[in-house]
Design an enzyme around this catalytic site. Structure first.
Site, PDB file in Angstrom:
ATOM      1  N   LYS A  35     -12.048 -12.809  28.405  1.00 32.69           N
ATOM      2  CA  LYS A  35     -12.279 -12.809  29.867  1.00 32.69           C
ATOM      3  C   LYS A  35     -11.184 -12.025  30.598  1.00 32.69           C
ATOM      4  CE  LYS A  35     -10.720 -16.324  32.422  1.00 32.69           C
ATOM      5  NZ  LYS A  35      -9.956 -16.095  33.640  1.00 32.69           N
ATOM      6  N   ASN A  36      -9.926 -12.353  30.290  1.00 38.00           N
ATOM      7  CA  ASN A  36      -8.837 -11.756  31.055  1.00 38.00           C
ATOM      8  C   ASN A  36      -8.737 -10.251  30.841  1.00 38.00           C
ATOM      9  OD1 ASN A  36      -8.247 -14.207  32.124  1.00 38.00           O
ATOM     10  ND2 ASN A  36      -6.385 -14.584  30.928  1.00 38.00           N
ATOM     11  N   CYS A 131      -2.967 -21.235  44.559  1.00 39.62           N
ATOM     12  CA  CYS A 131      -3.929 -21.950  43.732  1.00 39.62           C
ATOM     13  C   CYS A 131      -3.304 -23.219  43.208  1.00 39.62           C
ATOM     14  CB  CYS A 131      -4.450 -21.082  42.614  1.00 39.62           C
ATOM     15  SG  CYS A 131      -3.276 -20.858  41.322  1.00 39.62           S
ATOM     16  N   ARG A 136       1.732 -18.532  43.065  1.00 37.72           N
ATOM     17  CA  ARG A 136       1.271 -17.238  42.569  1.00 37.72           C
ATOM     18  C   ARG A 136       1.431 -16.091  43.579  1.00 37.72           C
ATOM     19  NH1 ARG A 136      -3.857 -17.960  38.844  1.00 37.72           N
ATOM     20  NH2 ARG A 136      -2.754 -16.503  37.537  1.00 37.72           N
ATOM     21  N   ASP A 323      -1.762 -20.759  29.073  1.00 34.59           N
ATOM     22  CA  ASP A 323      -3.180 -21.136  29.131  1.00 34.59           C
ATOM     23  C   ASP A 323      -3.578 -22.107  28.017  1.00 34.59           C
ATOM     24  OD1 ASP A 323      -3.454 -19.591  31.353  1.00 34.59           O
ATOM     25  OD2 ASP A 323      -4.543 -17.955  30.387  1.00 34.59           O
ATOM     26  N   ARG A 415     -16.136 -20.674  34.238  1.00 29.75           N
ATOM     27  CA  ARG A 415     -15.461 -19.428  34.593  1.00 29.75           C
ATOM     28  C   ARG A 415     -14.908 -18.736  33.356  1.00 29.75           C
ATOM     29  NH1 ARG A 415     -10.662 -20.329  37.256  1.00 29.75           N
ATOM     30  NH2 ARG A 415     -10.651 -18.081  37.151  1.00 29.75           N
TER      31      ARG A 415
HETATM   32  C1  UD1 Z   1      -2.573 -13.914  33.975  1.00 30.62           C
HETATM   33  C2  UD1 Z   1      -3.781 -14.566  33.341  1.00 30.62           C
HETATM   34  C3  UD1 Z   1      -3.620 -16.080  33.310  1.00 30.62           C
HETATM   35  C4  UD1 Z   1      -2.300 -16.465  32.658  1.00 30.62           C
HETATM   36  C5  UD1 Z   1      -1.139 -15.722  33.303  1.00 30.62           C
HETATM   37  C6  UD1 Z   1       0.181 -15.946  32.568  1.00 30.62           C
HETATM   38  C7  UD1 Z   1      -5.570 -13.068  33.938  1.00 30.62           C
HETATM   39  C8  UD1 Z   1      -6.825 -12.847  34.705  1.00 30.62           C
HETATM   40  N1  UD1 Z   1      -4.957 -14.218  34.126  1.00 30.62           N
HETATM   41  O1  UD1 Z   1      -2.500 -14.335  35.326  1.00 30.62           O
HETATM   42  O2  UD1 Z   1      -4.711 -16.603  32.566  1.00 30.62           O
HETATM   43  O3  UD1 Z   1      -2.108 -17.845  32.831  1.00 30.62           O
HETATM   44  O4  UD1 Z   1      -1.380 -14.304  33.274  1.00 30.62           O
HETATM   45  O5  UD1 Z   1       0.041 -15.609  31.228  1.00 30.62           O
HETATM   46  O6  UD1 Z   1      -5.192 -12.240  33.131  1.00 30.62           O
HETATM   47  N2  UD1 Z   1       4.604 -13.702  39.675  1.00 30.62           N
HETATM   48  C9  UD1 Z   1       5.447 -13.427  40.728  1.00 30.62           C
HETATM   49  N3  UD1 Z   1       5.152 -12.352  41.528  1.00 30.62           N
HETATM   50  C10 UD1 Z   1       4.056 -11.563  41.319  1.00 30.62           C
HETATM   51  C11 UD1 Z   1       3.210 -11.859  40.232  1.00 30.62           C
HETATM   52  C12 UD1 Z   1       3.527 -12.928  39.429  1.00 30.62           C
HETATM   53  O7  UD1 Z   1       6.449 -14.105  40.954  1.00 30.62           O
HETATM   54  O8  UD1 Z   1       3.847 -10.615  42.090  1.00 30.62           O
HETATM   55  C13 UD1 Z   1       4.904 -14.854  38.793  1.00 30.62           C
HETATM   56  C14 UD1 Z   1       3.807 -15.926  38.862  1.00 30.62           C
HETATM   57  O9  UD1 Z   1       3.981 -16.795  39.959  1.00 30.62           O
HETATM   58  C15 UD1 Z   1       3.988 -16.609  37.540  1.00 30.62           C
HETATM   59  C16 UD1 Z   1       4.423 -15.485  36.598  1.00 30.62           C
HETATM   60  O10 UD1 Z   1       4.877 -14.433  37.450  1.00 30.62           O
HETATM   61  O11 UD1 Z   1       5.016 -17.558  37.619  1.00 30.62           O
HETATM   62  C17 UD1 Z   1       3.336 -14.960  35.705  1.00 30.62           C
HETATM   63  O12 UD1 Z   1       2.203 -14.615  36.494  1.00 30.62           O
HETATM   64  P1  UD1 Z   1       1.233 -13.431  36.090  1.00 30.62           P
HETATM   65  O13 UD1 Z   1       1.577 -12.974  34.698  1.00 30.62           O
HETATM   66  O14 UD1 Z   1       1.208 -12.428  37.167  1.00 30.62           O
HETATM   67  O15 UD1 Z   1      -0.173 -14.172  36.048  1.00 30.62           O
HETATM   68  P2  UD1 Z   1      -1.577 -13.540  36.346  1.00 30.62           P
HETATM   69  O16 UD1 Z   1      -1.591 -12.096  36.017  1.00 30.62           O
HETATM   70  O17 UD1 Z   1      -2.013 -13.943  37.722  1.00 30.62           O
END
Ligand code: UD1
Length: 462
Positions: A35-36, A131, A136, A323, A415
């Site tokens: 999915k991701n 969320c 996030r 996850d 989802r």
């Molecule tokens: C993706 C995955 C999700 C998984 C997560 C971590 C998808 C669709 N989703 O989510 O299933 O749980 O990676 O492996 O691929 N952060 C910041 N600033 C930012 C972006 C992120 O501080 O601009 C922090 C987040 O709050 C979190 C960490 O970085 O603590 C990791 O988040 P991130 O890797 O970005 O998660 P997603 O890409 O949203």
């Protein structure tokens, strides 16, 4: 597409699963496409006017939402079985009028800002919102786009990004992420493919989904090196072409199946998988007492009757994936000894503890570390998954519980898991999905329902 069947109560649907615990599993279970990965590959279709032909796309509500968003941006999409054929029409391509509810329903859709900005030089996209598992933020995406020459502002709950200059083209830069973010790495990787000159992403996320994206982008004509390491180098090109690409197997779904085997103490073969993507998980399962046999595209797990506790701490890839934290905690409630489970990625991803406690699990929480005292058995209960992965963890716990459990919150499960109950039933589980009993439950319990209605209106995760 998997239907989210259920009873309409007020303004919400309330489907639920009935799981008879204590059934052994055996045989082979098939893993769907990731999915991701698929979601981001779909977003990458915005980088080209040519046809992108994705294979092994899972049938999930998240994919449906992303399809609707791409259509709203002017793309044509056709679905054939597990294939998705996408063509972006340059004359229609636009980020105006993106439906707020769709972007909110799917955080992953925010990565579209990268390709849209690279193609159009200007984007207006709704904020993805917070969320349940954490705030996030999107600061890493925004700072990265600014480094590539865009001006980025937030106005009226929308992100407005613009490339100035005559050519309206992003310019390559050296960007160091403050934290490893999968989404921010994907946004910047896609944006940089069409930028002028070289971009270097330092402290990049290393997840397999990023490697999958880079591989497809390179097939489309991009020049990306180093994906899968913490430094990714991108030489910008003028334009990208189409591609035929098979989505990698879903390592999180595969990990969920491995844990299903362990929690029911059942031997199981799982394929297709890329065993390397699951090393952190298989290592912990081995430490707990499971025998794992590896082959090129499959894993066979044979758990001992008595498993023992192990500690886990979630980390970015190649560490233990956040996850699978909730599913692994479900397993630890059934083993000998006490395990410490520490969540380091998301600040609010321990809500499943309260559902496990309803099943008799002995868990205490201090900060973001749970202490789980394993016991011989869980008892059946009526439980609700509050997000995608915790809902899967509820299913796993119910497989191991004495008696019949009821699981709600399936709109989360749908989802990210393609036909989970059907797949598990094929290997011996006894799970039914229904609606009629929900009527009884809802009639008896309108107050609970109203509360759930509030829960369901929040944005989900992952
Ligand atoms: C993706 C995955 C999700 C998984 C997560 C971590 C998808 C669709 N989703 O989510 O299933 O749980 O990676 O492996 O691929 N952060 C910041 N600033 C930012 C972006 C992120 O501080 O601009 C922090 C987040 O709050 C979190 C960490 O970085 O603590 C990791 O988040 P991130 O890797 O970005 O998660 P997603 O890409 O949203």
């Amino acid at each position: 597409m998997q239907s989210v069947s259920g009873l309409k109560t007020g303004s919400i649907l309330l489907p639920f699963l009935t799981v008879k615990g204590g059934e052994g599993l055996s045989g082979h279970i098939k893993v769907s496409g990731a999915k991701n990965s698929a979601l981001v590959l779909m977003a990458a279709s915005l980088l080209t006017n040519e046809i992108l032909h994705l294979r092994n796309v899972p049938r999930l509500t998240d994919i449906e939402v992303m399809s609707k968003l791409l259509k709203a941006m002017g793309s044509d999409l056709k679905k054939h079985s597990d294939a998705l054929i996408i063509r972006t029409n340059p004359l229609k391509l636009s980020s105006n009028n993106l439906p707020y509810e769709l972007v909110h329903a799917l955080r992953a859709s925010f990565v579209c800002i990268g390709p849209l900005l690279a193609r159009l030089g200007e984007v207006r996209i709704p904020m993805p919102g917070g969320c349940k598992i954490g705030s996030r933020p999107i600061d890493e995406h925004i700072q990265g786009l600014r480094a590539l020459g865009a001006s980025v502002e937030i106005q009226d709950d929308h992100v407005l990004a613009k490339v100035t200059g005559e050519q309206k083209r992003l310019v390559g830069a050296r960007i160091r992420f403050n934290c490893k973010s999968v989404g921010a790495t994907q946004t910047l990787l896609m944006a940089a493919t069409l930028a002028q000159g070289k971009t270097i992403l330092d402290n990049a996320a290393q997840e397999p989904e990023i490697q999958d994206l880079a591989m497809m982008l390179n097939n489309m004509g991009a020049k990306v090196r180093g994906a899968g390491t913490s430094q990714i180098t991108i030489e910008g090109v003028q334009h990208l072409g189409g591609s035929i690409h098979k989505v990698i197997p879903d390592r999180i779904e595969a990990g969920t199946f491995l844990i299903a085997a362990a929690i029911t103490r059942s031997p199981l073969t799982i394929s297709p998988v890329i065993p390397k993507h699951l090393e952190a998980v298989t290592r912990k399962l081995q430490n707990s007492g499971c025998l794992i046999q590896y082959s090129r595209e499959s894993l066979r797990i044979v758990p001992r009757k008595i498993l023992k506790s192990v500690d886990i701490t979630t980390h970015p890839f190649p560490g233990f994936p956040t996850d699978l934290q909730a599913p692994f905690m479900a397993l630890m409630t059934t083993v000998e000894g006490t395990s410490k489970i520490k969540e380091t990625i998301f600040e609010n991803r321990m809500q499943h503890i309260y559902q496990f406690q309803k099943m008799g699990a002995k868990i205490s929480l201090e900060g973001n570390t749970a202490s789980v005292i394993g016991s011989k058995s869980l008892t059946s209960a009526s439980i609700t998954g509050g997000d995608l992965r915790s809902c899967a963890a509820m299913v796993l716990a119910s497989l191991a519980a004495d008696g019949i459990s009821i699981i709600k919150g399936l709109e989360h499960l749908d989802r990210g898991y393609e036909n989970l109950s059907l797949k598990l039933n094929k290997i011996g589980a006894c799970i039914s999905r229904s609606q009629s009993q929900a009527q009884e439950i809802s009639n008896r319990n309108t107050k609970t329902l109203e509360a759930k209605q509030n829960i369901y209106s929040e944005t989900d995760v992952a």
